[in-house]
Design a protein around this motif. Sequence first.
Motif, PDB file in Angstrom:
ATOM      1  N   LYS A   1      16.788  47.523 -34.754  1.00 38.32           N
ATOM      2  CA  LYS A   1      15.945  46.681 -33.895  1.00 38.32           C
ATOM      3  C   LYS A   1      14.642  46.336 -34.616  1.00 38.32           C
ATOM      4  O   LYS A   1      14.042  47.172 -35.287  1.00 38.32           O
ATOM      5  CB  LYS A   1      15.656  47.380 -32.564  1.00 38.32           C
ATOM      6  CG  LYS A   1      16.901  47.532 -31.687  1.00 38.32           C
ATOM      7  CD  LYS A   1      16.550  48.076 -30.314  1.00 38.32           C
ATOM      8  CE  LYS A   1      17.787  48.172 -29.434  1.00 38.32           C
ATOM      9  NZ  LYS A   1      18.409  46.843 -29.199  1.00 38.32           N
TER      10      LYS A   1
ATOM     11  N   HIS B   1      14.798  42.963 -30.957  1.00 40.91           N
ATOM     12  CA  HIS B   1      16.204  42.551 -30.876  1.00 40.91           C
ATOM     13  C   HIS B   1      16.957  43.078 -32.089  1.00 40.91           C
ATOM     14  O   HIS B   1      16.366  43.561 -33.055  1.00 40.91           O
ATOM     15  CB  HIS B   1      16.314  41.018 -30.837  1.00 40.91           C
ATOM     16  CG  HIS B   1      15.866  40.374 -32.124  1.00 40.91           C
ATOM     17  ND1 HIS B   1      14.536  40.322 -32.503  1.00 40.91           N
ATOM     18  CD2 HIS B   1      16.572  39.774 -33.123  1.00 40.91           C
ATOM     19  CE1 HIS B   1      14.444  39.709 -33.677  1.00 40.91           C
ATOM     20  NE2 HIS B   1      15.658  39.375 -34.071  1.00 40.91           N
TER      21      HIS B   1
ATOM     22  N   GLU C   1      16.791  37.973 -20.897  1.00 43.48           N
ATOM     23  CA  GLU C   1      16.453  39.390 -21.040  1.00 43.48           C
ATOM     24  C   GLU C   1      14.978  39.559 -21.372  1.00 43.48           C
ATOM     25  O   GLU C   1      14.297  40.428 -20.822  1.00 43.48           O
ATOM     26  CB  GLU C   1      17.321  40.023 -22.133  1.00 43.48           C
ATOM     27  CG  GLU C   1      17.044  41.512 -22.354  1.00 43.48           C
ATOM     28  CD  GLU C   1      17.898  42.092 -23.462  1.00 43.48           C
ATOM     29  OE1 GLU C   1      17.646  43.248 -23.853  1.00 43.48           O
ATOM     30  OE2 GLU C   1      18.816  41.389 -23.948  1.00 43.48           O
ATOM     31  N   TRP C   2      14.469  38.715 -22.288  1.00 41.99           N
ATOM     32  CA  TRP C   2      13.056  38.831 -22.677  1.00 41.99           C
ATOM     33  C   TRP C   2      12.122  38.448 -21.522  1.00 41.99           C
ATOM     34  O   TRP C   2      11.079  39.056 -21.335  1.00 41.99           O
ATOM     35  CB  TRP C   2      12.786  37.968 -23.905  1.00 41.99           C
ATOM     36  CG  TRP C   2      13.500  38.480 -25.138  1.00 41.99           C
ATOM     37  CD1 TRP C   2      13.818  39.766 -25.410  1.00 41.99           C
ATOM     38  CD2 TRP C   2      13.999  37.695 -26.215  1.00 41.99           C
ATOM     39  NE1 TRP C   2      14.485  39.855 -26.614  1.00 41.99           N
ATOM     40  CE2 TRP C   2      14.606  38.592 -27.141  1.00 41.99           C
ATOM     41  CE3 TRP C   2      13.997  36.327 -26.520  1.00 41.99           C
ATOM     42  CZ2 TRP C   2      15.181  38.166 -28.328  1.00 41.99           C
ATOM     43  CZ3 TRP C   2      14.565  35.905 -27.708  1.00 41.99           C
ATOM     44  CH2 TRP C   2      15.155  36.810 -28.587  1.00 41.99           C
TER      45      TRP C   2
ATOM     46  N   SER D   1      21.161  34.202 -22.759  1.00 41.64           N
ATOM     47  CA  SER D   1      21.166  35.590 -22.267  1.00 41.64           C
ATOM     48  C   SER D   1      20.033  36.392 -22.892  1.00 41.64           C
ATOM     49  O   SER D   1      19.429  37.259 -22.238  1.00 41.64           O
ATOM     50  CB  SER D   1      22.513  36.258 -22.559  1.00 41.64           C
ATOM     51  OG  SER D   1      22.783  36.258 -23.953  1.00 41.64           O
ATOM     52  N   GLU D   2      19.736  36.109 -24.188  1.00 40.69           N
ATOM     53  CA  GLU D   2      18.628  36.809 -24.837  1.00 40.69           C
ATOM     54  C   GLU D   2      17.291  36.387 -24.228  1.00 40.69           C
ATOM     55  O   GLU D   2      16.415  37.221 -23.971  1.00 40.69           O
ATOM     56  CB  GLU D   2      18.632  36.524 -26.343  1.00 40.69           C
ATOM     57  CG  GLU D   2      19.745  37.216 -27.109  1.00 40.69           C
ATOM     58  CD  GLU D   2      19.649  36.981 -28.595  1.00 40.69           C
ATOM     59  OE1 GLU D   2      19.746  37.968 -29.365  1.00 40.69           O
ATOM     60  OE2 GLU D   2      19.468  35.804 -29.009  1.00 40.69           O
TER      61      GLU D   2
END
Length: 560
Positions: free
Chosen positions: A134, A77, A21-22, A17-18
């Motif tokens: 972040k 992140h 997203e990127w 999922s990360e």
Amino acid sequence: MDEIKAFDYARQPLMQSEIDEWVNMGYDHVKSYSGMMYDSRNPMPEWVNRFHNIFENYKNLTFNFYKMSTLEIMPTHSDHYNTYIRLFGAEYKNVHRILVMLEDWKPGHYLEVDGVGIINWIAGDYFIWENDCKHAAANIGVEDRYTLQITGELLSNNSTEYKLQWYNLPDRISKDESKQFYMRQFYKFIPEDIKNNPVYIYMLNQHIDELKTITHNETAIEYLNEKGVTFYLTEPLCSYTKTSQRVHTLAVYSEFTGTEDPSVLRADELDSITEYVIRNKLTNVTVYTCDYDAKKYYPYYSTYLNIETDDLFIKAIPQKTVFHTEVKPTFNKKFICLNWRFTPHRQLLAAYLVLRSSVVSWYYRGDLPITANYNWFSIYTTPNINKYYENIINGITYLNANSPLNVDLNITEAIPLYSSKTGIQPNTKILNNIENELVENAYMTVFCDIVTESRFAQPTANYSEKTFHPLWYKKPFVLAAPPHTLKYLKKEGYKTFSEFWDESYDDCENHDERLMKIYDVIDYIDSKTIDELRVMYEQMKPILQHNYSLIKQKLPTIEK
């Protein structure tokens, strides 16, 4: 670095999922979305343990070495710390990441924390961010980028587990924080015949809540009664009287008139220890407190505890840097009076001094009806107050109009005071004193220090690093503290100034009378010209040098 570069690094999996997203953000031509790790499941070099001494405000430190090669990018992140939280039961809000830079910055190496880009670091620089802050990292250079990631849980001074430390208890494991550098500095000053036996160190004030949950088994009780249990209390006792409702008159402790019968005096910390003693049927318990002659003033506890005086806090004060080792009588003012945390006696003395030839720090503002009327002193009802009334009123008025008065801090607005069930309080967190050259430079301009210690209107003498200031800076002092504090200092080997002015205030156990005796000493010193005080200073030099030499022996100094 040869050792670090030779580690068997491995790439850690990321959540898809990360990555998705990127990619959606535009990072779709990246060699890798992370570097490679040599993590804490592998054997670590011995030297990483030294970081426990550097980052002493954290517990359960874990270490991961991290290598980023060319075109490896970790986009913006927040860390999850899922494994760390599962292993140590930590709360997410208390978990921090520390990133230690292992080599000097190289072109193309990049770090970003909370939207701030960072380059040009040098080996040994480190950066700390909180849980969900972040951050991002990248290597668009041609040389590998090496860092050490440290994860730890912040120790809060207000947390229950940071209040009480214990050592050598047969049925309890010592806390991690009990073994860290800050606590080791205290522990090493415990006498050898005590430190290898069961010991508690309590670092804060009031009731010792953790003692309520400590119940020993029969075997442990037998051992504790044979070896003895020792408590060290590093802060002054939080006293109250048996006839009161145990509501303190000032924040966490009570102030008195000075006429109390010792048989009615109690203390929160001694209550907690006594309850622990009774519950565990202990018969061999000694409590060392920083309160001088406490056994005399708290006879109620003699059935359960042996109370002695040994100030562990004073012994563990770290080295001090002194910039002016040769002090000459070139001062042009008479007094200095530095105050940080609010207390009534500090306000009353700051007010008495502020319109004289003095250096005064003060940060508060409060109306006269509540700032000159306390349970042990009142400008309206205290006997024989007329002599001092005008100076106090004018001084409080000046403080209210001109606060904050800064010496070494930079407070921009006066802090309002308000009245509550626990006395006069500032409506913000307390201010802490700062050791720096500004303080020492201020001392060089004055003759005498009016030391306002942490406590005043209580029965037992004690002193802190505040009393050490004039000793370091070779200045005479008047000590606004509980009765017999000068006596306590002289027992420790220091000399005072009774041949130059009246020090009978130290023997006065009635607190408003003692304050007025201190006012009389201030008036006497103020009646002298600067030239007369310079002559007096020359006469005092043997005392000042004695005190400096003694404190330097007790607490080694770093001279500049």
